[in-house]
Write an enzyme that holds these catalytic residues in place. Sequence first.
Site: not given
Length: 662
Positions: A555, A559, A366
């Site tokens: 995080d 996700d 990410d």
Amino acid sequence: MSKHSHCCSEEEDPKCKSQSTDVAAGHDHGDHDHDGHDHDHGSQEKEGWLSHWPLLTALLVIIVMMVLEYGFHITFSKYIQLAIFVPAYLLAGYDVLLLSFRKALRLDFFNEFFLMSVATIGAFTIGAYSEGVAVMVFYSIGEWFQDAAVSKAKHSIKALLDIRPDSVNVIRSGKVTQVAPSEVDIDEIIQIKAGEKVALDGILHSEGSSFNTAALTGESKPDSKNKGDQVFAGMINLNQLAEVQVKALFKDSKLSKILEMVQDATARKSQTQLFISRFAKVYTPIVFLLAFLVVVLPMLFLTDYSFKEWFYRGLVFLVISCPCALVVSIPLGYFGGIGLASRNGILFKGSNFLDVMTRVDTVVMDKTGTLTKGIFKVQQIHATGISDKELVRLTAILESKSTHPIATAILQYAGTTEQDIKDLEEIPGHGLSGKIDGREVMAGNTKLLTKFGISYPDTVDKTEGTVVVVAIDRKYAGYITIADELKEDAAETIKRLRSLNILTVILSGDKQSVVDKIAAQLGIDRAFGDLLPEDKVHQLELVKKERKGIAFVGDGINDSPVIALADAGMAMGGLGSDAAIETADIVIQNDQPSKIVDAIKIGKLTRNVVWQNIVLAMSVKLIVLGLGAGGVATLWEAVIADVGVALLAILNAVRIQNLKIR
């Protein structure tokens, strides 16, 4: 804490059928814990010295009897020895005997429990009482070591935290009533105070408000919503009281769907088995066959054949072949790797994930919170007709009356901005306006200028990142770009990954132009932006079809599904959401992306040490097996050889924690 899984009952869980050989080879069962089964060794997990009193008592009996026999030359009759050794044997081996019996009822004979039971009971039948008890005691001590290693090496993956609010304020009959989210019907109006989390999907009923959407989209920029815009559960109201008209039931909210996706992805996670567990499926039956041949074959060739002598040699063969040293050395090897990882700020939730990291050929990340800090900072200032300093000063004065995160970034950049503002007005979804030093100042997005018919350069729309456009006295005066900041070690991380020939990919909810810029800046191979949680899952599945070992690092709550789906899911533990951390297999405690590479290297170092232990244990076993079959080694020597190998393996495992990874 993970419980010891040796003694799970197959009536309770059919998966135990595949676990027997895993345990016999010292497998730590990290992969089974994903299914939520927590099996006991006996009736409860035994912790602490006092809880192991039966085993310690049996060990004490062995020591006392050996001292009396060899130190003081005191011998006892057969019946007295039986009266002493049988209780000690049962104290040390009750759990093993019970499990062996249960497995035998299901015609499962090729496991270490049945092997140990046959060898020790056989020793009693030929009068080798002390040897029989000693074998069971030292084997149980090996099990004890394994219990300790596994309990320290593993942390049970808890259920994904459901972060939906427990209550919601709904307007009924003109009054605000607090109820459970599940009790709210479609089209009812709910209130969300500043700082509160939205509990249900709907549309904004009030004029406007700003929301943090990072939990759902991964987008770091706060989203300003106007009346009629969609609002989803999981968003956080940032500034003023907002009213939302509910358009989906509690169970149908976007956040609920994310939680369901995590559960589905976890079920599809690939299982990792150590080589030794597969090897044991062949190893154990062969051991039984060879022990049988050691007893029977000499009968065909020797004229002075003694059944008792060759039966004893067969028992020695069984004891030596027992994978006790492997049972101890393998988990402790992985424990050493986990200890090394912990010292470097990396938490592995299961020792099997150390193995997974050795096969990683693709790292998917990410953007916000992983490669970037997730904190807004002023990047560029473009003034027209005034100085950059004056543009920042006027904008900061105006934004000083706002609690918006973008305003906070400008204020931090400008410093002191105390000054009176006249006719201050907030234009929802657009920005602010007010009079400063007699001049009308406007600051906000491009829609603000369009609303008042103020023209601005086309380049503003093409600018990457978040743009705050400023007008003075209804004339365009410039803009300030605000963006998330890269972490200090982000570039180093990508460079190190490329040196290991690992493909790097970004999956982000941020807009594609921002993602492309970060990818180009860092040298990342592939970049995908504008992704919702389900889009991230789809993209990861496409990557998995092409690549063999996938690690995903994120995080946010959004996700969690991809963290669960990846072969190795990694979460940033400092700023990461509870959902991401609980779902992840590996947690980077200090949020440094460079720890991704460290985790891969620790996995490889651990694998090397574990295989050293495996080769050492098997080599010693082969040597002592030959000596046992030839009548040179006794049961005592067999046990000592096995325990000695285990101790060497422990020292080797401890060595891992002192290795350097850079």
